[in-house]
Scaffold this active site. Sequence first.
Site, PDB file in Angstrom:
ATOM      1  N   SER A 164      35.145  26.185  49.260  1.00 23.08           N
ATOM      2  CA  SER A 164      35.518  25.692  48.378  1.00 23.08           C
ATOM      3  C   SER A 164      35.162  24.558  48.260  1.00 23.08           C
ATOM      4  O   SER A 164      34.638  23.826  49.386  1.00 23.08           O
ATOM      5  CB  SER A 164      37.547  25.942  48.711  1.00 23.08           C
ATOM      6  OG  SER A 164      37.634  24.213  49.353  1.00 23.08           O
ATOM      7  N   GLU A 190      47.890  40.094  46.650  1.00 25.50           N
ATOM      8  CA  GLU A 190      46.856  40.214  46.259  1.00 25.50           C
ATOM      9  C   GLU A 190      45.449  40.994  47.699  1.00 25.50           C
ATOM     10  O   GLU A 190      44.874  40.931  47.434  1.00 25.50           O
ATOM     11  CB  GLU A 190      45.919  39.714  45.456  1.00 25.50           C
ATOM     12  CG  GLU A 190      46.045  37.844  45.503  1.00 25.50           C
ATOM     13  CD  GLU A 190      45.229  37.378  44.621  1.00 25.50           C
ATOM     14  OE1 GLU A 190      45.488  37.318  43.343  1.00 25.50           O
ATOM     15  OE2 GLU A 190      44.610  36.256  44.913  1.00 25.50           O
ATOM     16  N   GLU A 214      45.308  29.056  49.753  1.00 25.96           N
ATOM     17  CA  GLU A 214      44.814  30.634  50.080  1.00 25.96           C
ATOM     18  C   GLU A 214      44.957  31.062  51.828  1.00 25.96           C
ATOM     19  O   GLU A 214      43.619  31.605  51.834  1.00 25.96           O
ATOM     20  CB  GLU A 214      44.544  31.879  48.842  1.00 25.96           C
ATOM     21  CG  GLU A 214      45.266  30.907  47.465  1.00 25.96           C
ATOM     22  CD  GLU A 214      44.144  31.917  46.492  1.00 25.96           C
ATOM     23  OE1 GLU A 214      43.797  33.054  47.086  1.00 25.96           O
ATOM     24  OE2 GLU A 214      44.869  31.859  45.625  1.00 25.96           O
ATOM     25  N   HIS A 263      49.440  29.887  39.164  1.00 25.79           N
ATOM     26  CA  HIS A 263      48.487  30.720  40.329  1.00 25.79           C
ATOM     27  C   HIS A 263      47.057  29.490  40.606  1.00 25.79           C
ATOM     28  O   HIS A 263      47.258  28.740  39.168  1.00 25.79           O
ATOM     29  CB  HIS A 263      47.846  32.106  39.948  1.00 25.79           C
ATOM     30  CG  HIS A 263      48.713  33.304  40.695  1.00 25.79           C
ATOM     31  ND1 HIS A 263      48.420  34.028  41.185  1.00 25.79           N
ATOM     32  CD2 HIS A 263      49.898  33.406  40.122  1.00 25.79           C
ATOM     33  CE1 HIS A 263      49.611  35.034  41.059  1.00 25.79           C
ATOM     34  NE2 HIS A 263      50.426  34.390  40.407  1.00 25.79           N
ATOM     35  N   HIS A 283      46.770  33.598  30.569  1.00 23.15           N
ATOM     36  CA  HIS A 283      45.543  32.198  30.831  1.00 23.15           C
ATOM     37  C   HIS A 283      45.117  31.739  31.941  1.00 23.15           C
ATOM     38  O   HIS A 283      45.162  31.729  33.146  1.00 23.15           O
ATOM     39  CB  HIS A 283      46.272  30.852  30.066  1.00 23.15           C
ATOM     40  CG  HIS A 283      46.640  31.102  29.261  1.00 23.15           C
ATOM     41  ND1 HIS A 283      47.797  30.029  28.477  1.00 23.15           N
ATOM     42  CD2 HIS A 283      46.192  32.171  27.703  1.00 23.15           C
ATOM     43  CE1 HIS A 283      48.064  31.024  27.571  1.00 23.15           C
ATOM     44  NE2 HIS A 283      47.313  31.705  26.882  1.00 23.15           N
ATOM     45  N   GLU A 284      43.711  33.088  31.677  1.00 18.82           N
ATOM     46  CA  GLU A 284      42.955  32.479  33.604  1.00 18.82           C
ATOM     47  C   GLU A 284      41.828  30.970  33.036  1.00 18.82           C
ATOM     48  O   GLU A 284      41.514  31.557  31.783  1.00 18.82           O
ATOM     49  CB  GLU A 284      41.709  33.800  33.920  1.00 18.82           C
ATOM     50  CG  GLU A 284      41.066  33.118  34.606  1.00 18.82           C
ATOM     51  CD  GLU A 284      40.892  32.018  36.259  1.00 18.82           C
ATOM     52  OE1 GLU A 284      42.640  33.132  36.754  1.00 18.82           O
ATOM     53  OE2 GLU A 284      41.526  30.992  36.462  1.00 18.82           O
TER      54      GLU A 284
HETATM   55  C1  NOJ Z   1      44.326  34.859  40.772  1.00 16.26           C
HETATM   56  C2  NOJ Z   1      45.065  35.636  40.388  1.00 16.26           C
HETATM   57  O1  NOJ Z   1      45.603  35.063  41.977  1.00 16.26           O
HETATM   58  C3  NOJ Z   1      45.162  37.069  40.761  1.00 16.26           C
HETATM   59  O2  NOJ Z   1      46.691  37.094  40.554  1.00 16.26           O
HETATM   60  C4  NOJ Z   1      44.496  37.386  39.520  1.00 16.26           C
HETATM   61  O3  NOJ Z   1      44.322  38.634  39.011  1.00 16.26           O
HETATM   62  C5  NOJ Z   1      42.985  35.928  39.520  1.00 16.26           C
HETATM   63  N1  NOJ Z   1      42.935  35.244  40.032  1.00 16.26           N
HETATM   64  C6  NOJ Z   1      42.033  36.782  37.891  1.00 16.26           C
HETATM   65  O4  NOJ Z   1      43.256  35.719  36.965  1.00 16.26           O
HETATM   66 CA    CA Z   2      45.089  33.604  43.715  1.00 19.74          CA
END
Ligand code: NOJ
Ligand code: CA
Length: 706
Positions: free
Chosen positions: A192, A507, A169, A482, A413-414
């Site tokens: 990181s 974002e 990113e 992601h 699903h985070e």
């Molecule tokens: C990073 C992701 O790119 C984003 O889209 C998401 O809202 C956040 N993580 C939280 O899961």
């Molecule tokens: Ca991200």
Amino acid sequence: MRTLFLAIFTICTAIAASSGEIASPDGNFRLSINTNTEGEPYYSLSYKGTPVIVDSRLGLQSPEANFDKGFRIIGTDTCHIDRTWTPVWGEYAEIRDNFNEMLVKFGSMTSGLEMDIRFRLFNDGLGFRYELPVQDKANYLTLKKELTEFNFTGDHTLYCIPGDYDTDEFLFSEVPFSGTSEALARYKGVHSESESIRETAVQTPLLLKTADKTPLYISLHEAGLIGYPGMSLTVDSDKRSLSALLTPDRLGNSAYLQLPVLTPWRTLIVSDDARDILASQMILNLNEPCSYEDTSWIKPMKFVGVWWEMFVTDATWSYSDDFRAKPGVTDYSKIKPNGHHAANTANVKRYIDFAAKNGIQGVLVEGWNEGWEDWASFKKNRQFLFDKPYPDFDIKELQKYAADKGVQIIMHHETAANAADYERNLDKAFSYMKDNGYNAVKTGYVGTVIPRSEHHTSQWMVEHVRHVIEKAADYRIMVDSHEAPKPTGLCRTYPNWLAQESARGGEFEAFGGNPPSHTCILPFTRLKGGPMDYTPGIFEIHYWNRENGKKSQAFTTLARQLALYLTMPSPIQMACDFPETYERFDDAFQFIRDVPVDWADTRYLEAEPNRYITVARLDKNSSDWYIGAITDDKERTALIDFSFLPKGVKYVATIYEDAPDAHFMTNPQAYRIRTINVNSKTKIKQRLAPGGGTAIRIAPAQIANK
Ligand code: NOJ
Ligand code: CA
């Protein structure tokens, strides 16, 4: 329907040889393979007579068996293949796969080891991979190093992001080989787990441009990353050379293999016309055909969602502010809600209503499940529950509400990069989705990977994500991942893998902004692996920055946001802004209502990396064409030639453009909508504001006038 394959031409020959040479079907590329006096394999590649890659090493090293020197070429098998296939979705209704192939067989004069390298030369570039056959002298390998080099001929410009085994990113640097150390040093400090390689390596997909009068554009990536770690490239700026750097685990090993082994393809797309880099489908061609019998359940879509408000208002993913809450242990109905939890039933219904009213198929809901209170701790072996909604999210009521209105809720699903726990709970998570009417999931891997031995791009994680995709297919679930390993065209084999983020996405407009050039380089780099969930559609350009409490802004005009639906193609596209914002700009939102996400044909009309892109696309389900044009932070006049339209047909073009006084910094929301008549003879000059863009819908006149 299984992907259609039409083999229209195949000829193969096998010969004993001590070196190998082939040309591409059109003769523009020439490839030669040799060994030096040490028996080390080398390759070189030229394009229209100009050297692109000069003598560059090939080989693999492992403590059990080294496939690096002592070899001689014992034979070659060559083939010409020309066939066409039908992707489930994409930029083209049909894709031609036309190449000359040479399998070069190497035998070791000392160890008796055997190694094959398969080369495919297309009219747009080269792919090659190592193939280690079953043999007596080797069975298991602990891969330490891949020796593949890419030695270039001059001080080419690199369009690159720094090496990092865990995140991609970043914003891109445009820098000559000779300036890479200085440029890469500037990326220090964004934490990181693998920051240490930032100064010495770059990631793929990488773009290079030569300094010649007629420059060559060279895209370097990989295809079909399966069972192997991701590849970055170590930079030797003096030698103008890049060499493979495979992500290791924390023991320092890159891969654990058992023969037979097929590595991913190493890919070079080359042209003297930048538009060809964008149009190339070579990476998809190098991937295996679709592995599913039935793909009728895979449906491209647009979506809105409970998402952007967590970035630009005080809305939260978490239900409470209680950092001691433990999913599965804490009774959430007894803890105090924080009062601004976004994924509550009433708010989700608002998005469902908006989606239903505007023909948008999906509504993403983030922050619906237990675990968000301390989600960035990276300390817990159980962070999230994937089958436990917060008390204010009524999953059954919402299932009914959405179904009644013909809208799909998209699951989130985070995992907080706890891939081990996700894998343990995958069946439960997917069954829960199906029981509640969900058919698509956005996954996320923010943070430090668990198992702690792994990086985001190591072999274990590559296999984890593939397992998730295959398992999702068993449940007929589509996936948008992601923070997963970069895409390498595997969406051909697994078309339920609709998109990935795997780059600095939209974002970041809420965390300091993406300069307009960013979306002028992503299609040349990141998108060569596959579609990106970039989340366009920001209409309210100014927002409250939750990090510093100040007013901030995205680096875009409103019209440019519309053009991104064309320049950043994806079968799943978000309209990220709020329903009430879209209601305020209803005439501009019409473009998002109309724009398709699946295409029959694509023509890149103008392109220069990091500067501008103009593209025309034909809707797969109608005879409407669409155009998107974007520029960097400079004003530009796009020259749009409509000769791609069928001759003799009259069309009406609805143009969504920057107003004459628009500017991405000072006047970003100034846009105009106008219509003109066009046909295949029309040519227009279209002004794009600094940081701006234009989006055009072109419909046959008799339909448009109805
Ligand atoms: C990073 C992701 O790119 C984003 O889209 C998401 O809202 C956040 N993580 C939280 O899961
Ligand atoms: Ca991200």
